[in-house]
Write a protein that holds these residues in place. Structure first.
Motif, mmCIF file in Angstrom:
data_model
loop_
_atom_site.group_PDB
_atom_site.id
_atom_site.type_symbol
_atom_site.label_atom_id
_atom_site.label_comp_id
_atom_site.label_asym_id
_atom_site.label_seq_id
_atom_site.Cartn_x
_atom_site.Cartn_y
_atom_site.Cartn_z
ATOM 1 N N ASP A 3 0.723 -1.281 -0.053
ATOM 2 C CA ASP A 3 -0.028 0.149 -0.033
ATOM 3 C C ASP A 3 0.767 1.471 0.034
ATOM 4 N N LEU A 4 2.076 1.064 0.646
ATOM 5 C CA LEU A 4 2.925 2.481 0.504
ATOM 6 C C LEU A 4 3.213 2.924 -0.781
ATOM 7 N N SER A 17 8.734 18.536 0.896
ATOM 8 C CA SER A 17 9.727 17.448 1.516
ATOM 9 C C SER A 17 11.196 17.849 1.254
ATOM 10 N N SER A 18 12.226 17.355 2.048
ATOM 11 C CA SER A 18 13.501 17.655 1.927
ATOM 12 C C SER A 18 14.040 16.379 1.054
ATOM 13 N N PRO A 19 15.328 16.525 0.629
ATOM 14 C CA PRO A 19 16.056 15.437 -0.160
ATOM 15 C C PRO A 19 15.733 14.149 0.355
ATOM 16 N N ASP A 20 16.338 14.148 1.467
ATOM 17 C CA ASP A 20 16.114 12.765 2.420
ATOM 18 C C ASP A 20 15.873 13.128 3.884
ATOM 19 N N ILE A 125 2.937 10.012 6.561
ATOM 20 C CA ILE A 125 3.811 9.066 6.281
ATOM 21 C C ILE A 125 4.031 8.435 5.063
ATOM 22 N N ARG A 126 2.966 8.188 4.484
ATOM 23 C CA ARG A 126 2.515 7.545 3.076
ATOM 24 C C ARG A 126 3.187 8.533 2.289
ATOM 25 N N ARG A 127 2.764 9.898 2.208
ATOM 26 C CA ARG A 127 3.259 10.809 1.329
ATOM 27 C C ARG A 127 4.847 11.089 1.037
ATOM 28 N N ARG A 128 5.632 10.769 2.398
ATOM 29 C CA ARG A 128 6.726 11.128 2.383
ATOM 30 C C ARG A 128 7.283 9.891 1.668
#
Length: 225
Positions: A3-4, A17-20, A125-128
């Motif tokens: 699902d992720l 979001s940041s690069p990592d 969480i899933r978005r990231r």
């Protein structure tokens, strides 16, 4: 397929979001309830967690993860909370203080039992993860029923997952062989005073009162199940 990997929903207004990133998701309603049960009431200033200390701890973890991964990993701190009707003025100073420290805040009106922030935390969480930037996850919550599935999925992919909370309320994480559990009180300088914790393993000779986790009246609305 997990699902992720199927998650594609764009979450309007969420921080870029940041690069990592090492992502901290703070479940404010859950941890407030856990802290209140330990204290037997609403916490005073001496027993409120210091988010600057949590932020420094998270930055340290991101640094260690950067060293392990061989790439720069940013710390991303997020707090999810409900706002009760008429309660905005009460929590506004707390929200502003969080934002001033460097935490993003997701606030949602508490209108009924179905307006909890649980799905919003999972969505973030899933978005990231779908953006490909999630290199590690820290969940501040004792709600194993809510987070266990996504934790298992991330660990299966090789991502490090840490749960922080109170060991009295997170037996599922404490006992796990794959989850790294850290008691909130173990993080340096989070509390100004030691929490007055009572354990069944270390009761005083004169006995101790163990306060309920929720009011008995919660049974009338089905929340006691």
């Amino acid at each position: 397929m997990s699902d992720l990997h199927e998650y594609t929903h764009h979450y309007d207004g969420a921080p870029a979001s940041s690069p990592d990133s090492l992502l901290l998701v703070w479940d404010a309603p859950n941890l407030d309830m856990g802290l209140g049960s330990i204290l037997g009431g609403r916490p005073t200033a001496a027993y409120r967690p210091r988010f600057d200390a949590i932020g420094r701890w998270l930055l340290g973890r991101a640094g260690m993860l950067s060293h392990t991964a061989g790439t720069h990993v940013e710390a991303e701190a997020t707090v999810f909370t409900n706002v009760t009707q008429g309660g905005a003025d009460v929590i506004r100073p707390w929200v502003e203080a969080l934002r001033n420290v460097g935490f993003a805040v997701f606030a949602k009106p508490k209108t009924d039992e179905d307006s909890d922030v649980d799905p919003d935390m999972l969505t973030h969480i899933r978005r990231r993860h779908s953006e490909g930037v999630l290199k590690g996850l820290v969940i501040a919550s004792a709600d194993g029923q809510n987070f266990k599935e996504i934790i298992d999925e991330l660990i299966a992919e090789g991502l490090p997952v840490t749960v922080i909370g109170f060991h009295e309320h997170a037996a599922w994480a404490v006992a796990s062989e794959t989850i790294n559990f850290i008691d909130l009180e173990e993080i340096p300088n989070v509390f100004r005073e030691p929490l007055p914790r009572i354990s069944l393993d270390s009761l005083p000779d004169h006995g101790a009162w163990l306060q309920p986790f929720r009011p008995l009246s919660a049974l009338l609305s089905g929340r006691g199940h």
